[in-house]
Design a protein around this motif. Structure first.
Motif, PDB file in Angstrom:
ATOM      1  N   CYS A 171      60.459   6.763   2.075  1.00 16.78           N
ATOM      2  CA  CYS A 171      59.595   6.266   3.155  1.00 16.78           C
ATOM      3  C   CYS A 171      58.952   7.362   3.987  1.00 16.78           C
ATOM      4  N   CYS A 206      58.477  -4.914   3.244  1.00 17.22           N
ATOM      5  CA  CYS A 206      59.322  -3.798   2.783  1.00 17.22           C
ATOM      6  C   CYS A 206      59.547  -3.875   1.283  1.00 17.22           C
ATOM      7  N   LYS A 263      51.862   1.967   0.456  1.00 20.45           N
ATOM      8  CA  LYS A 263      51.457   2.964   1.461  1.00 20.45           C
ATOM      9  C   LYS A 263      49.941   3.048   1.589  1.00 20.45           C
ATOM     10  N   ASN A 270      54.452   2.380   5.231  1.00 22.48           N
ATOM     11  CA  ASN A 270      55.290   3.329   4.487  1.00 22.48           C
ATOM     12  C   ASN A 270      56.686   2.775   4.228  1.00 22.48           C
ATOM     13  N   ASN A 271      56.814   1.442   4.385  1.00 26.63           N
ATOM     14  CA  ASN A 271      58.113   0.812   4.139  1.00 26.63           C
ATOM     15  C   ASN A 271      58.421   0.693   2.650  1.00 26.63           C
ATOM     16  N   ARG A 297      56.672   7.668   9.341  1.00 20.73           N
ATOM     17  CA  ARG A 297      57.492   7.283   8.193  1.00 20.73           C
ATOM     18  C   ARG A 297      57.826   5.797   8.274  1.00 20.73           C
ATOM     19  N   GLY A 298      58.151   5.239   7.113  1.00 17.29           N
ATOM     20  CA  GLY A 298      58.504   3.826   7.078  1.00 17.29           C
ATOM     21  C   GLY A 298      59.995   3.620   7.280  1.00 17.29           C
ATOM     22  N   ASP A 357      61.189   2.450   0.310  1.00 18.10           N
ATOM     23  CA  ASP A 357      62.277   3.406   0.182  1.00 18.10           C
ATOM     24  C   ASP A 357      62.979   3.099  -1.140  1.00 18.10           C
TER      25      ASP A 357
END
Ligand SMILES: Nc1nc2c(c(=O)[nH]1)N[C@H]1C(S)=C(S)[C@@H](COP(=O)(O)OP(=O)(O)OC[C@H]3O[C@@H](n4cnc5c(=O)[nH]c(N)nc54)[C@H](O)[C@@H]3O)O[C@H]1N2
Ligand SMILES: Nc1nc2c(c(=O)[nH]1)N[C@H]1C(S)=C(S)[C@@H](COP(=O)(O)OP(=O)(O)OC[C@H]3O[C@@H](n4cnc5c(=O)[nH]c(N)nc54)[C@H](O)[C@@H]3O)O[C@H]1N2
Ligand code: SF4
Ligand SMILES: [Mo]
Length: 748
Positions: free
Chosen positions: A358, A113, A133, A139-140, A391-392, A142
Motif C-alpha cells: 500500500c 480495499c 491505485k 492505494n488500499n 499510502r493506503g 496490500d
C-alpha cells in the motif's frame, strides 16, 4: 521428458525450475491421485540456473493437489448466513462493479480495499495496481507480503535508497562465512540450503553461523548456533559490531567513501559490550566472541534472513542492523558477500516490482514521491492527481477499517486471512462485519470462504501464463499447460474485466498476459528493477533471466537513433559501490534494541513463537490435500523445553492448553531441547478446517514495526496448562460450527 513444460515451482521464493509432463504416457500405467485423477509428472529442470535440477518434497508433489477441491464457478449470497448460489460471471462482476460505484459515492475511494498475495503472478499484481491505485484512486492494495517481506523492503529502501536483494545464489558457493539469522532455511528454502550445505561440507574453512531460538535442522548444520532469546537480535548484532570495532576489524576506506551515518552508529554500538550482550541474548560470552571472530576474519560474509527478522515490531531496525555489519566490513557488491533477504513466497519479489504494497507503486516507485505518481498517471493515461498521495491501508488496517465501518468493500485474492492474519479471532469478527467481501481463490473450501459474499474461481499456476521473480531476481516464465477447471479465470483477467465494466476500457484492453507484461516492463525502464529486456519471447527463447535487464537497444531521440547500451551484469547489485541514494552512499542506521512488543510476565510467562514445517505450505490449501505430506506432518503440536515441561508436569503427547491475552488453543506437547527454555513453538499451518483449536494466530497479536508496519507474528506472551484430551476448550464450539457450515456446502 517429452512434451514437458519448463516452469517454476509455485511454492517458495527459492524459485526452482520444474519440468512438468502430461500424465498419460503410451505403454505405461498412469499415476493417479486418490480421487482417480491422473497426475502430471514433475521433475527438477536441470537447465534452471537457480536450482540446477533440484526440488524438495513440495515441488515434487505439487501436481497431486491441482485437481482436488477446486472452486469452479462464481458464487454469491446476500448475507453470510445464507448458502451460496451459483451465478454467471456477468452477474458476479456486475455486482462487484456496482458495489464499487456505490462505495465510491457513499464512502469514497478509501472504502474500497484489495488484499492480494505473493502467490499472484506479476501480471496479476500489475493489473491490480493499475485498477486500484490508478483508476480507482485508492492505494488500499496490500498483500500478504505485509506479513512477510515488508521489513526487508523498508530496510533495503532506508539503507540503500531502493528495494532489491543485492546478492545471488552463486554467492552461497563463494562465501567464507554464511550468517543465517531468523531463518530455518533447511525447511523453508531447502534448495538454497542444499547448495550452501554441500559447499560448507566440502570447504572446511567456510563457517556457518545460525541465529535462532530453536535448534532447527538449519542450526544443526552450523558451526555455531546462537540460540538467542526471541527479540534480542539487535543486541546481538550491535554486540558483534562492538567487538569488531574493539578489534579493529572494520573497513575504514569503505566506510569513508561509500557510506554515511557511521558516527551515530558508532555511538550506539558503544553501549553493547560483550558481557551485557551475552547476558541479554541468553548465550555464552565465548559464543558471541566466536561469531564476531568469524565476521572479522572472513573476507566475504553472506547474511541470509527471513521471518525471524522481518516479523518483528522492530523488523526494519533488525534488517538495517544486519546491513550495518555489511557496511562496516565492506561486505557488499562482491562475490560471496552481502545482505540477502530470502523471499518467502514464489512471487513476493514480482509483487514488489509491480508495486504490490500500500505504500509503493510499480517499478520500485513510492506513493509518497510526486514525480513517481506523475510518471505513472501519464503512462496510464489518467488525469494528474489520480493516484492518491498517501499510502493506503495495510492488511491489518483493512481489518480495523471493517471494525469501524470505514471499509465498504473488501476484495481478497490468493491469501487465506481467516488463518494467516494475526489475532485471528479479531480478524474473523471483523470479516463478519464486512458489508461486502469478494474472495477469489483456487480452492474450496478454505477458511476465508466462510466470510465471503462473492466467491470467484481463480485459475492457478499451470492454468495461466505469467512470470514470477525469485529471491535472486531471476524471472521465469510460467506457461499455461493445463485447462483451468470449470469457469476459473486468471486473476489479472478478472481485475481487467471489472476495470472495463467501470469504464476504463482503454486501460484494460489486453488480449493476453504477454500484452500485460509488455506494458509492465515499460514502467521498469531506468529503474533498479529494469526488466525492459525481458519480454515473453525472450524468456521463452533464452530461459530465466535476472534483472536488471534493460533492453539492449534503446531508442534515443526523435530520429530513432538506436544506441546499443552495455547490458549490466545482473548477478549482483551495487558492484560499483554506488547506491541509489541522493549522495550515492549507503546509510548506516543507528538503532538501540527495544525487544518484544509483548513481553512475558508472571501471568503469561512463556514466549510463543510460530513458523513452518518442511512439508506443509501455509494454510494447507494444497499440501493438506497431498497424502505423502499429511503423513509427514499429521498433527499440530507445541514444542516445550524439558526444563519447562517438568515444572508444569508435561510429558510428550500431553495435551496442553495455551492461552494468550487474545485466544486459547490446544496442542499435544513435544518435549525437546531444540527449543530454548522459556520459549515454545507451534507451527502456523493448522486453520479451523484442518484441526480443532490449533490456530497459532488465535494467540498472536498485531503489534507492528513502525516503519514497515509488519506485525510481530514471531512472538507473543502465553501461559501453558496441561489438560486431558476430553476437556472442552472455549473456542472449540466455533470450530465445530465452522466445520458443520462447510460440510453441506461442499456439494455446491
Ligand atoms: N516448508 C515451507 N517452506 C516455506 C513456507 C511454508 O509455508 N512451508 N513458506 C514460505 C514463506 S511465505 C516464508 S515467509 C518463508 C519463511 O521462512 P523462515 O523465516 O525460514 O520460516 P519460519 O519458520 O517462519 O521462521 C524462521 C525461524 O525464525 C525463528 N525465530 C523466531 N523468533 C526469532 C527471533 O526473535 N530472532 C531470530 N533470530 N529468530 C527467530 C524461528 O524459531 C524459526 O525457526 O518460508 C517459505 N518457505
Ligand atoms: N502465526 C503466523 N502467521 C503467519 C506467518 C507466521 O510465520 N506465523 N507467516 C505469514 C506469512 S510470511 C505469510 S506469506 C502468510 C501466508 O498466508 P496465506 O497467504 O493466507 O497462505 P496460503 O495458504 O498460501 O494462501 C494462499 C491462497 O491462495 C490460493 N491460491 C493459490 N494460487 C492462486 C492463484 O493463482 N490465484 C488465486 N486467486 N488464488 C490462489 C490458495 O488456494 C490459498 O488459499 O502467513 C502469514 N501468517
Ligand atoms: S525449494 Fe521451494 S521452490 Fe524449490 S521445490 Fe521446494 S518449495 Fe519449490
Ligand atoms: Mo511469507
Amino acid at each position: 521428458m517429452t512434451d514437458a513444460t519448463k516452469t517454476l515451482c509455485p511454492y517458495c521464493g527459492v524459485g526452482c525450475g520444474l519440468e512438468v509432463a502430461p500424465p498419460a504416457q503410451a505403454g505405461k500405467a498412469t499415476n493417479r491421485d486418490a480421487e482417480g485423477t491422473p497426475i502430471w509428472k514433475v521433475k527438477g529442470d536441470r537447465s534452471h540456473p537457480s536450482s540446477q535440477g533440484m526440488v524438495c518434497v513440495k515441488g515434487a508433489t505439487i501436481s497431486e493437489s491441482l485437481d482436488k477441491d477446486r472452486l469452479k464457478y462464481p458464487m454469491m449470497r446476500h448475507s453470510l448466513d445464507q448458502p451460496f448460489r451459483r451465478v454467471s460471471w456477468d452477474e458476479a462482476l456486475d455486482a462487484i462493479a456496482n458495489r464499487i460505484r456505490t462505495v465510491q459515492v457513499t464512502q469514497g475511494a478509501d472504502g474500497i480495499c484489495m488484499y492480494g498475495s505473493g502467490q499472484f503472478q506479476t501480471e496479476d499484481y500489475y493489473i491490480a495496481q493499475k485498477l486500484m491505485k490508478g483508476c480507482l484512486g485508492t492505494n488500499n492494495f496490500d498483500a500478504n507480503s505485509r506479513l512477510c517481506m515488508s521489513s526487508a523492503v523498508s530496510g533495503y529502501i532506508q539503507s540503500f535508497g531502493s528495494d532489491g536483494p543485492p546478492c545471488c545464489y552463486d554467492d552461497l558457493e563463494l562465501t567464507d562465512c554464511a550468517f543465517l539469522i531468523g531463518t530455518n532455511t533447511a525447511e523453508c528454502h531447502p534448495i538454497i540450503f542444499n547448495r550452501l550445505r554441500k559447499y560448507h561440507k566440502q570447504n572446511k574453512k567456510v563457517k556457518m553461523i545460525v541465529v535462532d531460538p530453536r535448534k532447527t535442522p538449519t542450526a544443526e548444520a552450523a558451526d555455531l548456533h546462537l540460540a538467542i532469546r526471541p527479540g534480542t537480535d539487535i543486541d546481538l548484532l550491535n554486540g558483534i559490531a562492538h567487538l569488531l570495532m574493539r578489534w579493529g576489524h572494520y573497513n575504514s576506506v569503505f566506510i569513508d567513501e561509500c557510506t554515511s551515518g557511521f558516527s551515530e552508529y558508532a555511538e550506539v554500538i558503544r553501549h553493547y559490550p560483550p558481557e551485557l550482550v551475552a547476558k541479554k541474548c541468553g548465550i555464552r560470552l565465548d559464543e558471541l566472541e566466536t561469531a564476531a571472530k568469524y565476521w572479522g576474519q572472513s573476507e566475504r560474509v553472506l547474511s541470509l534472513w527471513s521471518m525471524g527478522v522481518n516479523q518483528s515490531s522492530e523488523g526494519t531496525a533488525k534488517v538495517r542492523t544486519i546491513i550495518n555489519l555489511h557496511l562496516m566490513t565492506g561486505n557488499i557488491g562482491k562475490p560471496g558477500a552481502g545482505p540477502f533477504s530470502l523471499t518467502g513466497q514464489p512471487n513476493a519479489m514480482g509483487g514488489r516490482e509491480a508495486g504490490g504494497l500500500c505504500h509503493i507503486l510499480p517499478g520500485y516507485r513510492l506513493v509518497k514521491n510526486p514525480q513517481h505518481r506523475q510518471e505513472l498517471e501519464q503512462f496510464w493515461g489518467l488525469p494528474a492527481g489520480s493516484i492518491a498521495a498517501d499510502r493506503g491501508r495495510t492488511a491489518w488496517e483493512m481489518m480495523t477499517g471493517l471494525e469501524t465501518g470505514e471499509v465498504g468493500l473488501l476484495w481478497v485474492a490468493a491469501t487465506n486471512p481467516a488463518v494467516s492474519m494475526p489475532d485471528v479471532e479479531r480478524t474473523k469478527a471483523a470479516l463478519l462485519r464486512s458489508p461486502f467481501t469478494v474472495y477469489q481463490d483456487a480452492y474450496y473450501p478454505t477458511e476465508t470462504a466462510a466470510y465471503a459474499h462473492v466467491l470467484l474461481p481463480a485459475a492457478q499456476w499451470s492454468e495461466k501464463t505469467g512470470t514470477m521473480t525469485n529471491s535472486e531476481r531471476m524471472v521465469t516464465l510460467c506457461p499455461k499447460f493445463r485447462h483451468a477447471p470449470g469457469e476459473a479465470k486468471a486473476d489479472w483477467e478478472i481485475f481487467a474485466e471489472v476495470g472495463r465494466r467501470l469504464g476504463f476500457v482503454d486501460q484494460f484492453a489486453f488480449q493476453d498476459s504477454a500484452e500485460v507484461r509488455a506494458e509492465f516492463i515499460q514502467v521498469t525502464r531506468g529503474r533498479v528493477c529494469d526488466q525492459t529486456g525481458m519480454s515473453y519471447q525472450r524468456l521463452q527463447a533464452e530461459g530465466p533471466l535476472q534483472w536488471p535487464c534493460p533492453d539492449e537497444l534503446l531508442v534515443q531521440g526523435l530520429n530513432s537513433n538506436k544506441v546499443k547500451i552495455q547490458p549490466s551484469n545482473p548477478k549482483r547489485l551495487y558492484t560499483d559501490l554506488r547506491f541509489p541514494t541522493p549522495d550515492g552512499r549507503a546509510r548506516f542506521g543507528a538503532y538501540h534494541s527495544r525487544g518484544l512488543a509483548e513481553r512475558p510476565d508472571p501471568n503469561y510467562p512463556f514466549i510463543l513463537t510460530t513458523g513452518r514445517l518442511y512439508g506443509h505450505w501455509h494454510t494447507q490449501t494444497r499440501t493438506g490435500r497431498i497424502p505423502k505430506i499429511v503423513q509427514m506432518h499429521p498433527n499440530p503440536f507445541i514444542e516445550i523445553h524439558p526444563r519447562d515441561a517438568e515444572k508444569l508436569g508435561i510429558q510428550d503427547e500431553t495435551w496442553v492448553e495455551v492461552r494468550s491475552r487474545r485466544g486459547i488453543c490446544r496442542f499435544q506437547a513435544q518435549v525437546t531441547k531444540a527449543i530454548a527454555p522459556g520459549t515454545v513453538f507451534v507451527p502456523m499451518h493448522w486453520g479451523a478446517l484442518w484441526a480443532d483449536g490449533a490456530e497459532a494466530n488465535a494467540l498472536t497479536h498485531p503489534e507492528s514495526c513502525p516503519d514497515s508496519l509488519q506485525p510481530e507474528l514471531k512472538a507473543c506472551a502465553v501461559q501453558l496448562l496441561p489438560v486431558s484430551a476430553e476437556t472442552p476448550i472455549s473456542s472449540q464450539s466455533f470450530q465445530s460450527s465452522l466445520r458443520a457450515w462447510f460440510s453441506p456446502s461442499l456439494s455446491v
